[in-house]
Motif scaffolding. Structure first.
Motif, mmCIF file in Angstrom:
data_model
loop_
_atom_site.group_PDB
_atom_site.id
_atom_site.type_symbol
_atom_site.label_atom_id
_atom_site.label_comp_id
_atom_site.label_asym_id
_atom_site.label_seq_id
_atom_site.Cartn_x
_atom_site.Cartn_y
_atom_site.Cartn_z
ATOM 1 N N GLY A 188 4.063 -3.155 -4.571
ATOM 2 C CA GLY A 188 2.989 -2.156 -4.603
ATOM 3 C C GLY A 188 3.226 -1.090 -5.660
ATOM 4 N N ALA A 189 4.502 -0.703 -5.825
ATOM 5 C CA ALA A 189 4.821 0.295 -6.860
ATOM 6 C C ALA A 189 4.505 -0.265 -8.244
ATOM 7 N N ALA A 190 4.720 -1.564 -8.424
ATOM 8 C CA ALA A 190 4.395 -2.188 -9.707
ATOM 9 C C ALA A 190 2.882 -2.206 -9.927
ATOM 10 N N VAL A 191 2.126 -2.474 -8.872
ATOM 11 C CA VAL A 191 0.659 -2.444 -8.999
ATOM 12 C C VAL A 191 0.208 -1.041 -9.410
ATOM 13 N N GLY A 192 0.861 -0.022 -8.858
ATOM 14 C CA GLY A 192 0.484 1.363 -9.163
ATOM 15 C C GLY A 192 1.278 1.983 -10.294
ATOM 16 N N ALA A 204 0.839 -1.211 0.000
ATOM 17 C CA ALA A 204 0.000 0.000 0.000
ATOM 18 C C ALA A 204 0.867 1.252 0.000
ATOM 19 N N ASP A 205 1.999 1.191 0.691
ATOM 20 C CA ASP A 205 2.934 2.323 0.694
ATOM 21 C C ASP A 205 3.488 2.550 -0.719
ATOM 22 N N GLY A 206 3.954 1.490 -1.353
ATOM 23 C CA GLY A 206 4.509 1.620 -2.703
ATOM 24 C C GLY A 206 3.486 2.131 -3.702
ATOM 25 N N TYR A 207 2.258 1.664 -3.535
ATOM 26 C CA TYR A 207 1.169 2.100 -4.425
ATOM 27 C C TYR A 207 0.936 3.607 -4.296
ATOM 28 N N TRP A 208 0.845 4.087 -3.059
ATOM 29 C CA TRP A 208 0.646 5.528 -2.851
ATOM 30 C C TRP A 208 1.785 6.342 -3.468
ATOM 31 N N ARG A 209 3.003 5.861 -3.255
ATOM 32 C CA ARG A 209 4.142 6.663 -3.718
ATOM 33 C C ARG A 209 4.078 6.899 -5.226
ATOM 34 N N MET A 210 3.558 5.902 -5.956
ATOM 35 C CA MET A 210 3.463 6.070 -7.405
ATOM 36 C C MET A 210 2.150 6.731 -7.824
ATOM 37 N N MET A 211 1.069 6.403 -7.147
ATOM 38 C CA MET A 211 -0.254 6.852 -7.595
ATOM 39 C C MET A 211 -0.703 8.147 -6.926
ATOM 40 N N GLU A 212 -0.148 8.427 -5.731
ATOM 41 C CA GLU A 212 -0.639 9.548 -4.927
ATOM 42 C C GLU A 212 -2.134 9.474 -4.673
ATOM 43 N N LYS A 213 -2.611 8.259 -4.573
ATOM 44 C CA LYS A 213 -3.955 8.045 -4.043
ATOM 45 C C LYS A 213 -3.909 6.811 -3.167
ATOM 46 N N PRO A 214 -4.762 6.787 -2.167
ATOM 47 C CA PRO A 214 -4.637 5.692 -1.203
ATOM 48 C C PRO A 214 -5.223 4.388 -1.707
#
Lengths: 512, 512
Positions: free
Chosen positions: A395-399, A55-65
């Motif tokens: 997570g960054a890959a997901v986002g 979830a942290d990696g996702y936010w860092r790339m997407m800037e949405k929770p």
């Protein structure tokens, strides 16, 4: 509509599209609601620290929770370390923690724990829902909190009866407070310092490390002679061609103190004044001179790019081209070295790659060799809680919308959350993991020697990861990720290039 | 002498002989002290939930506390789930959590966290040392707390300067309070109930499940017709030839309620009145009849064997032989089944084996088939925080004096703390792990169907562990543990027998 359905509808309505999950019995109604209501992508992690780190990696790339789905106090506990890192990265996350039914809590069943107490240690916002009718409104408030600048960890505790009871009410999204602007006095004050003083360091952190803010910081620096640096650990730094070749504040105390000893004025932009990661006997906690004056241009929540633009206007700083970061390096050959590996990564990474960096001691020299790489995002471990890299990469890959993620990963830290490889395999994510297999806690060996002794047998038993050596290729294959070993830079380069050309994850164990 | 040295000397003087560890920078002075001062066995775990779970397993077999060495708040956070289980098992543990130096805490360096707040969620005793001179005394108090009946989790938070500063003072062991005895009125009251009432259930938990207490419980039961049962989840149950073939309170709500519906009087011996592990819509929280009267013979901290002996005296209950548990079963053959596996384990286990049971749903039927096995100890997951089995088995092996440990282990739970295999390999521990590889969270599928639906794609994405299948043999080999796959009871029996005849760990992936 039950509470769980109101939760899913509300989260979707608030723009939450991904749920990283490791559910348990008390979350079955939430799982059922996710199943019935289309729209949420659910990604399973096999341990909760994988879930929260994703979830942290996702936010860092997407800037949405993203949402997380966790099971009772102990499930939350398992994910706290990466929530700690997320908090330090100022990432927005909505944790949904199922718990004992309101009326069942008094019976102290085995899984009963102080869920709220655990949540408070890492969350800026915590609420326990007590009725199904409140769950939707609580979820909307949680998303609002998560999205409030700069990004916050928001934790909902959801007793199971609030999920299964009828009476759920879908809540509309709440307005996210505008990103606050820097105080005009602060801008004028910093402009005055930059104009009038020498030995000024502008320290950039948070969103001041994005491309737009960097351009203004560079302009202010060029107009005034102030020096620019980045904080030591940053959630996301935009780097490569067209971006600044920023140095970071070094990690080792002596090196940091030496690097900052010239500073008379320290200007903070979404950053804090540098202090030691740890204290050491006889060394100062502050790594900048006691005599230096500290000036805050923007706090974490402020709009850094707007403040830097206003600063340039105040300074009448002319537009300047970004610095020439030089020519992209060639692949390095021969025996592995930190510099050679960094050079190889810079030579081979695809445009717009994402680097998830938990290289710990081995990676301290990665930055200079990668400044002339193509544009990329560099994600670091921000809170020092190791076990961040693999989940962050996942997570960054997901986002990341198909962008290649390169996880430069220390072996000791990798073992903390090795389960993330399985999620990479399941989701067929474009992640290339490079395990820096030195078979010891190298950072601790260094720290131990600072304590003034060579380790004996008992100490080595706690610092050495050999005996037995971890077989990373087998570990990865056991979780469905293709893998190979490399002992030279030529080999690691060939394997990297090969993995970049194919979809899905790949792991390289680099013997260093 | 510095604080760290006073800590090590005090722990050794208080009888703490093993330290399960995953140290970090702030603990280097403690590591150095352990290196200089002989006597403490240090066992490294590659993630903290392995570390704390090992300490739990060690206590359960040794009934003396191990120390753990953990790194700051996030390191403690990683180990909280198995401390939760340890607290529910009423195990004594002395956690030593290094932390930021006292004077460095105000700077909120990246790893700074609410360490005390985290510790309080699982500990009966928490203290932060503030001066080197206090560390010894604090350690003695921590050991005293850990050893206070029935066993407690004691957590010391040790700012790094309290470890490196000179002025440490070794503290003498503090007297451990005597195990309290049951109230004589309670004994007379329970005797009266047993004599005068029908439909009495004596529910045994904690140390009432040791051989000595079992014999008295049997005698009281035989003299009065009261029925005996064990709680559902128990830290350590002595079983096999010469022990009672006790049934446990079942896990599923309906089954438990049905099994207890006849009870008019419930006598608790180191046990609590049965409640649901979770609440379910429309089902009661209490699993015993509302009309039943509850009588407490002993609380958790009381001496159960002495109370049951006194009860027998009060009843003039004659000595009787223990019940005949029957003939040891033969190995089962053919396709895997829970009953067949249990029978095979019973047929093959060496005398005095230790069973570490985190079999979750698959293992609910293991008890009846193993009553006629040789004498053994059966350790269960007590707090419902999955990821307990592998560390528990590892710690039990460290404290087991060469006894064979058989870990009957669900696959989903195994993934939580799979790193424990590496410690088994390093320490060459006699652990045979049987992974019950059903490639799903079977217990959750059952719970999901209770919610009233068949899982769709999204739900299955969160309940299924296939896609990709976990390759347990490769995972184990990657961590230095020999392993093999079995798909029949014949194969698993052959592999078990082979592993029992050799030192060191072995893993069997049983496809079920």
């Amino acid at each position: 509509m039950n509470g769980a359905e109101s939760l899913v509808h509300t989260l979707l309505g608030c723009g939450v599209e991904v749920c990283f999950a490791n559910p348990g019995t008390s979350e079955m109604h939430f799982v059922a609601a996710l199943d019935r209501i289309p729209g949420m992508k659910c990604v399973l992690g096999l341990q909760e620290n994988v879930v929260t780190g994703m979830a942290d990696g996702y936010w860092r790339m997407m800037e949405k929770p993203a949402a997380t789905l966790l099971h009772c106090g102990p499930g939350l506990a398992n994910g706290l370390a990466n929530l700690h890192n997320a908090r330090r990265a100022r990432s927005g996350i909505v944790n949904c923690v199922g718990d004992q039914a309101t009326y069942h809590r008094i019976f102290d069943a085995p899984l009963t724990a102080d869920t709220e107490g655990l949540a408070r240690t890492v969350s800026q916002w915590v609420r326990t829902s007590t009725k199904a009718k409140d769950v939707g409104a609580d979820a909307a408030a949680a998303v609002q909190a998560a999205m409030t600048s700069p990004g916050q960890v928001a934790t909902m505790v959801l007793p199971s009866d609030t999920c299964w009871d009828e009476g759920g009410v879908v809540a509309a999204p709440l307005p996210v407070p505008a990103v606050p602007q820097a105080d005009p006095h602060a801008i004028r004050n910093v402009a005055r310092i930059l104009r009038e003083k020498k030995n000024v360091l502008i320290l950039l952190g948070g969103k001041a490390l994005r491309e737009g803010a960097q351009a203004y910081a560079w302009r202010a620096s060029q107009a005034t002679g102030a020096k620019l640096m980045a904080e030591g650990s940053n959630g996301r730094t935009q780097r490569g061609q067209g971006r600044l070749p920023l140095e970071r504040v070094p990690y080792p105390a002596d090196v940091a103190i030496n690097a900052l000893k010239w500073v008379e004025h320290l200007v903070l932009v979404n950053a804090k004044a540098p202090v030691g990661f740890f204290a050491y006997p006889g060394k100062p906690s502050k790594h900048y001179p006691e005599s230096a004056q500290v000036h805050v241009l923007t706090r974490y929540e402020h709009d850094a790019e707007a403040a830097l633009r206003a600063l340039c206007e105040e300074l009448n700083a002319p537009a300047v081209p970004m610095p020439d970061v030089g020519v992209r390096p060639e692949r390095a050959r021969g025996a592995p070295s930190p510099e050679g590996l960094a050079q190889t990564v810079a030579a081979l990474m695809p445009e717009n790659a994402i680097i998830a960096d938990e290289s710990v001691s081995y990676g301290r020299g990665f930055f200079p060799q990668t400044v002339a790489a193509p544009k990329h995002d560099w994600l670091q471990i921000t809170g020092g809680a190791i076990g961040c890299g693999l989940p962050l990469a996942t997570g960054a890959a997901v986002g990341g919308g198909g962008r290649r993620v390169i996880n430069l990963q220390a072996d000791g830290s990798a073992m903390y959350t090795v389960q993330a490889l399985w999620t990479q395999a399941r989701e067929k994510l474009p992640v290339t993991t490079v395990i820096l297999s030195n078979r010891k806690y190298q950072i601790l060996l260094g720290e131990y020697q600072n304590v003034g002794a060579n380790p004996g047998r008992t100490a080595m038993d706690m610092l050495d990861l050999g005996n037995p050596d971890i077989g990373w290729v087998k570990m990865a294959e056991g979780m469905g990720v293709e893998a190979a070993q490399a002992s030279t830079l030529d080999q690691v380069g060939d394997l990297m290039a090969q993995s970049f050309s194919r979809p899905g994850p790949f792991l390289i164990e680099l013997l260093v």
